[in-house]
Scaffold this motif. Structure first.
Motif, PDB file in Angstrom:
ATOM      1  N   VAL A 187       0.836  -1.207   0.000  1.00  0.00           N
ATOM      2  CA  VAL A 187       0.000   0.000   0.000  1.00  0.00           C
ATOM      3  C   VAL A 187       0.866   1.250   0.000  1.00  0.00           C
ATOM      4  O   VAL A 187       0.613   2.212  -0.748  1.00  0.00           O
ATOM      5  CB  VAL A 187      -0.947  -0.007   1.212  1.00  0.00           C
ATOM      6  CG1 VAL A 187      -1.625   1.348   1.364  1.00  0.00           C
ATOM      7  CG2 VAL A 187      -2.001  -1.097   1.060  1.00  0.00           C
ATOM      8  N   ALA A 188       1.914   1.266   0.821  1.00  0.00           N
ATOM      9  CA  ALA A 188       2.799   2.431   0.884  1.00  0.00           C
ATOM     10  C   ALA A 188       3.518   2.644  -0.447  1.00  0.00           C
ATOM     11  O   ALA A 188       3.611   3.777  -0.943  1.00  0.00           O
ATOM     12  CB  ALA A 188       3.819   2.253   2.009  1.00  0.00           C
ATOM     13  N   ASN A 189       4.012   1.558  -1.033  1.00  0.00           N
ATOM     14  CA  ASN A 189       4.753   1.670  -2.300  1.00  0.00           C
ATOM     15  C   ASN A 189       3.850   2.112  -3.450  1.00  0.00           C
ATOM     16  O   ASN A 189       4.250   2.931  -4.285  1.00  0.00           O
ATOM     17  CB  ASN A 189       5.426   0.339  -2.637  1.00  0.00           C
ATOM     18  CG  ASN A 189       6.568   0.004  -1.702  1.00  0.00           C
ATOM     19  OD1 ASN A 189       7.179   0.901  -1.118  1.00  0.00           O
ATOM     20  ND2 ASN A 189       6.852  -1.264  -1.524  1.00  0.00           N
ATOM     21  N   ILE A 190       2.626   1.579  -3.488  1.00  0.00           N
ATOM     22  CA  ILE A 190       1.695   1.974  -4.551  1.00  0.00           C
ATOM     23  C   ILE A 190       1.294   3.440  -4.383  1.00  0.00           C
ATOM     24  O   ILE A 190       1.204   4.184  -5.367  1.00  0.00           O
ATOM     25  CB  ILE A 190       0.452   1.066  -4.547  1.00  0.00           C
ATOM     26  CG1 ILE A 190       0.801  -0.302  -5.126  1.00  0.00           C
ATOM     27  CG2 ILE A 190      -0.687   1.686  -5.352  1.00  0.00           C
ATOM     28  CD1 ILE A 190      -0.342  -1.262  -5.214  1.00  0.00           C
ATOM     29  N   SER A 191       1.071   3.869  -3.151  1.00  0.00           N
ATOM     30  CA  SER A 191       0.704   5.262  -2.909  1.00  0.00           C
ATOM     31  C   SER A 191       1.803   6.197  -3.400  1.00  0.00           C
ATOM     32  O   SER A 191       1.534   7.198  -4.080  1.00  0.00           O
ATOM     33  CB  SER A 191       0.448   5.487  -1.415  1.00  0.00           C
ATOM     34  OG  SER A 191      -0.625   4.686  -0.957  1.00  0.00           O
ATOM     35  N   LYS A 192       3.047   5.876  -3.074  1.00  0.00           N
ATOM     36  CA  LYS A 192       4.165   6.716  -3.503  1.00  0.00           C
ATOM     37  C   LYS A 192       4.303   6.709  -5.024  1.00  0.00           C
ATOM     38  O   LYS A 192       4.513   7.762  -5.650  1.00  0.00           O
ATOM     39  CB  LYS A 192       5.467   6.232  -2.862  1.00  0.00           C
ATOM     40  CG  LYS A 192       5.519   6.420  -1.355  1.00  0.00           C
ATOM     41  CD  LYS A 192       6.821   5.887  -0.798  1.00  0.00           C
ATOM     42  CE  LYS A 192       6.893   6.031   0.708  1.00  0.00           C
ATOM     43  NZ  LYS A 192       8.166   5.507   1.259  1.00  0.00           N
ATOM     44  N   ALA A 193       4.179   5.524  -5.620  1.00  0.00           N
ATOM     45  CA  ALA A 193       4.294   5.421  -7.079  1.00  0.00           C
ATOM     46  C   ALA A 193       3.168   6.196  -7.758  1.00  0.00           C
ATOM     47  O   ALA A 193       3.380   6.858  -8.791  1.00  0.00           O
ATOM     48  CB  ALA A 193       4.265   3.957  -7.506  1.00  0.00           C
ATOM     49  N   PHE A 194       1.966   6.130  -7.183  1.00  0.00           N
ATOM     50  CA  PHE A 194       0.820   6.846  -7.749  1.00  0.00           C
ATOM     51  C   PHE A 194       1.054   8.355  -7.687  1.00  0.00           C
ATOM     52  O   PHE A 194       0.797   9.072  -8.663  1.00  0.00           O
ATOM     53  CB  PHE A 194      -0.442   6.476  -6.973  1.00  0.00           C
ATOM     54  CG  PHE A 194      -1.718   6.987  -7.586  1.00  0.00           C
ATOM     55  CD1 PHE A 194      -2.335   6.291  -8.618  1.00  0.00           C
ATOM     56  CD2 PHE A 194      -2.306   8.156  -7.130  1.00  0.00           C
ATOM     57  CE1 PHE A 194      -3.514   6.754  -9.189  1.00  0.00           C
ATOM     58  CE2 PHE A 194      -3.485   8.622  -7.691  1.00  0.00           C
ATOM     59  CZ  PHE A 194      -4.084   7.925  -8.730  1.00  0.00           C
TER      60      PHE A 194
END
Length: 445
Positions: free
Chosen positions: A150-157
């Motif tokens: 979730v953290a990685n996807i949020s940052k990538a988004f």
């Protein structure tokens, strides 16, 4: 004529019916897992269902659950059946009272039903006492993977949004610069200004286009990274949807919150590990205790020198009993295993202390970055408003012949830079907010 038409209708119906399986197959092969609109929440939900690492974690839970059941099965009665058929080419002979006597017959066969029941067994007892924590450990590993994802996807988004915003700014600037270039060229043609103004406008326009092209390449790379995190088909398009105003409202964070170690999944994992290590210590201490089991068997024995008459008569026997296994001496192995278990338990306590210190450092660093980015965000937001006001005034003065075109270019560059810096600040602030929430253990899925 009617019969001819009827035959045609029947043939057509059969032909259409034959196509139905193919049409159904075509429908089932259509992609049913694509997102029409990709918001941050949609991207996260999509990834949680399809990310291979998470799928592996779910499978690990199933494996752990089945392993526990396998270990607990040792508490149930164990029933086995054995069958044996043997032909003796030379029957064993013993000398009894000076006379050789054959012991046995040419053909033997036996069948055995054997049953046993554990009364005390430390392996089965360990499985029974730790089944809850072992399964919890697998679930906590899944939860940890979810939090990271979730953290990685949020940052990538947010990185994707930052690049999209820069491209939008470039597109807006290119339109404005093209109009400005046209005006500068017309003024040059009319003899109002020299050629330096429109050449400067050309240089600025070319630089902006080059920057836009660079951002488009970066956007493709960031979209590819986001797809890989989501496990989204690489050849399919991501239709990113977002609300800029909503995102700006989400940048705020309560910086007065205190860190609670128990909220972190890593802390919970170490606590679970500690309980398992404590159970392992007890397991090794149980090695001094005897193992006890009840057992029994019923045996069918068949003996005959003539193979054809082997199963004509049985000589059965049966028994029931209790087996007590007492470990006496194993070369100090049990004491050493107990020491190892105790050392691991003490090491786990030190791991908890180290983890608490790491939590505090991580939180303080994340909070410091957030506060720094927040101050930067406020300053750049004000700068963008000022740069826009300056550009509008300078551009108006240039058209009135008060300012030079160089001042227009400078103010326009300041505006573009302030816009890009502002939106970068917004998304960097959102990313740093994710780091603070993760450090506080507030990301839960």
């Amino acid at each position: 004529m009617n019969r001819y038409i009827s035959k045609k209708i029947i043939k057509l119906s059969l032909f259409l019916a034959s196509l139905l399986p193919f049409s159904a197959l075509a429908q089932t092969t259509q992609p049913d897992s694509l997102l029409k609109e990709v918001t941050l929440n949609n991207a996260i939900e999509y990834a949680l269902k399809r990310q291979p690492t998470l799928q592996q974690a779910y499978l690990d839970e199933k494996i752990t659950e089945s392993t526990i059941k396998s270990k607990l099965a040792d508490w149930y009665p164990q029933v086995n059946f054995n069958y044996n058929l043997q032909h003796n080419f030379i029957v064993q002979t013993s000398v009894i009272g000076g006379n050789p006597v054959k012991l046995g017959v040419d053909n033997t066969s036996s069948a055995q039903f054997y049953a046993s029941q554990n009364i005390f067994n430390r392996d089965a007892l360990l499985a029974a006492n730790t089944k809850g924590d072992v399964l919890l450990q697998a679930k906590q590993n899944t939860a940890s993977n979810k939090i990271d994802l979730v953290a990685n996807i949020s940052k990538a988004f947010y990185n994707v949004l930052s690049t999209i915003q820069q491209i939008k700014i470039s597109n807006s600037n290119i339109s404005r610069l093209e109009r400005s270039l046209k005006d500068a060229y017309n003024q040059y043609e009319a003899g109002i200004t020299d050629k330096i103004d429109y050449k400067r406008a050309t240089i600025t326009l070319n630089n902006t286009k080059a920057n836009q092209k660079s951002n488009e390449v970066i956007l493709n790379a960031r979209l590819a990274f986001l797809k890989s995190l989501m496990n989204y088909p690489k050849n399919e398009k991501l239709n990113i949807v977002y609300d800029s105003l909503q995102l700006e409202n989400e940048v705020f964070l309560d910086t007065t919150q205190t860190l609670v170690d128990n909220n972190r999944i890593e802390f919970a994992q170490l606590q679970t590990q500690r309980r398992l290590l404590d159970a392992n210590l007890k397991y090794n201490k149980w090695s001094y205790l005897p193992s006890v089991s009840a057992n029994g068997a019923y045996n069918f024995n068949f003996q005959n020198n003539n193979f054809g008459n082997l199963y004509n008569k049985s000589f059965p026997n049966s028994y029931a009993g209790i087996t007590l296994g007492i470990p006496i001496f194993q070369g100090g192995k049990r004491r050493d295993n107990i020491n190892i278990a105790e050392f691991r338990l003490r090491r786990n306590a030190l791991d908890l202390e180290i983890l608490k210190n790491d939590f505090n450092t991580e939180y303080e660093q994340a909070l410091a970055v957030y506060k720094s980015n927040y101050a930067n965000y406020l300053a750049l937001k004000e700068n963008m408003g000022l740069a826009k006001e300056v550009y509008e005034v300078v551009n108006l003065q240039y058209r009135s012949g008060i300012k030079t075109y160089l001042e227009v270019i400078v103010s326009e560059t300041d505006l573009r830079t302030s816009q890009i810096n502002y939106y970068n600040a917004v998304y960097q602030l959102l990313i740093s907010k994710i780091d603070v929430e993760k450090a506080l253990g507030q990301i839960k899925y």
